[in-house]
Design an enzyme around this catalytic site. Sequence first.
Site, PDB file in Angstrom:
ATOM      1  N   SER A  43       0.586  -1.124   0.005  1.00  0.00           N
ATOM      2  CA  SER A  43      -0.215   0.097  -0.286  1.00  0.00           C
ATOM      3  C   SER A  43       0.791   1.535  -0.077  1.00  0.00           C
ATOM      4  O   SER A  43       1.519   1.137  -0.330  1.00  0.00           O
ATOM      5  CB  SER A  43      -0.927  -0.154   1.387  1.00  0.00           C
ATOM      6  OG  SER A  43      -1.937   0.576   1.201  1.00  0.00           O
ATOM      7  N   ASP A 155      -5.963  -3.367  -2.248  1.00  0.00           N
ATOM      8  CA  ASP A 155      -4.856  -2.782  -1.795  1.00  0.00           C
ATOM      9  C   ASP A 155      -4.409  -4.442  -0.900  1.00  0.00           C
ATOM     10  O   ASP A 155      -5.417  -5.276  -1.064  1.00  0.00           O
ATOM     11  CB  ASP A 155      -5.075  -2.401  -0.047  1.00  0.00           C
ATOM     12  CG  ASP A 155      -4.847  -1.853   0.628  1.00  0.00           C
ATOM     13  OD1 ASP A 155      -3.257  -2.435   1.085  1.00  0.00           O
ATOM     14  OD2 ASP A 155      -4.692  -0.673   0.581  1.00  0.00           O
TER      15      ASP A 155
END
Length: 304
Positions: A43, A155
């Site tokens: 991320s 993600d």
Amino acid sequence: MNRRRPKIGLVLGSGAARGWSHIGVIRALQEENIVPDLVCGCSIGAFVGAAYAAGELERLESWVLRLTWQDVLGLLDISWRSGLIKGERLMQFFRQEAEREFKDLAMPFAAVATDLETGREAWLREGSVARAVRASIAMPGLFTPVPYEDGFYVDGGLVNPVPVSLARALGADIVIAVDLGSGMVGRAFRREGLQPVSAEQSEAGRNARLLSRLWSARSDNGAVGQVSLPSLMSVMTSSINIMQVRIARSRLAGEPADVLIAPRLAQLGLMDYHRAAEAIAEGRAAVRRMLPALEHALGRERLQ
């Protein structure tokens, strides 16, 4: 016989705006003459890690330190399909400054994403770095998913928020990991409201009003005596925090780092990207707190 120098892996974890602290961590490690041989990120950790591996950390640091709250809102390209934000404007930094193919990076780098269909962890190491980073930061509900091969990626924090396992797989003998989840559970629930923006007619102003309604609008449930319920964004960010903290703890228990650095940034909200100076300073401080552990893991001679 000469002994091979241990290979050092740096792992940068997920954590939205708290991720600017990764810059401070890297700077502090450099000051201690600790230079990793490879970098892995998840991320926001993938975002910073990719810039570092591309040799563009200084440009990234300069950019984030100039960000204002209005600038952050200007990066938001609102979408109503699969996520609130398309993410194209956020990725302009890579297109302008740090776009590379993985094979052209100054050091080995890999990012973690999640296959939306299968739920499997994906290790991204080939092709466009910018595309891999965009997939790794695609927080469900906030960023739109990224088409990748025959599916969609989101993600990496859903499966491996602090990807120590990836660094080990790439050959790291000693892993220094950065976990951004310290003190985060329940934090978004205690933090309501967005900063006001004066630009009434601008797109940033419209985005601000939209996000303000999502973030701070509370509803009443008459069935329980007009109890004020938390806002949509408060519920979403608290849920994401809980999920990623629990997953990170579980993964780190089974796949521990040799040194775990934990910046204390629970006061930063999900979208507080304009508070980079605060985050970077805490990243430096977190490294200083862990110098004895670094000395033990790397050997005293590496820190002199």
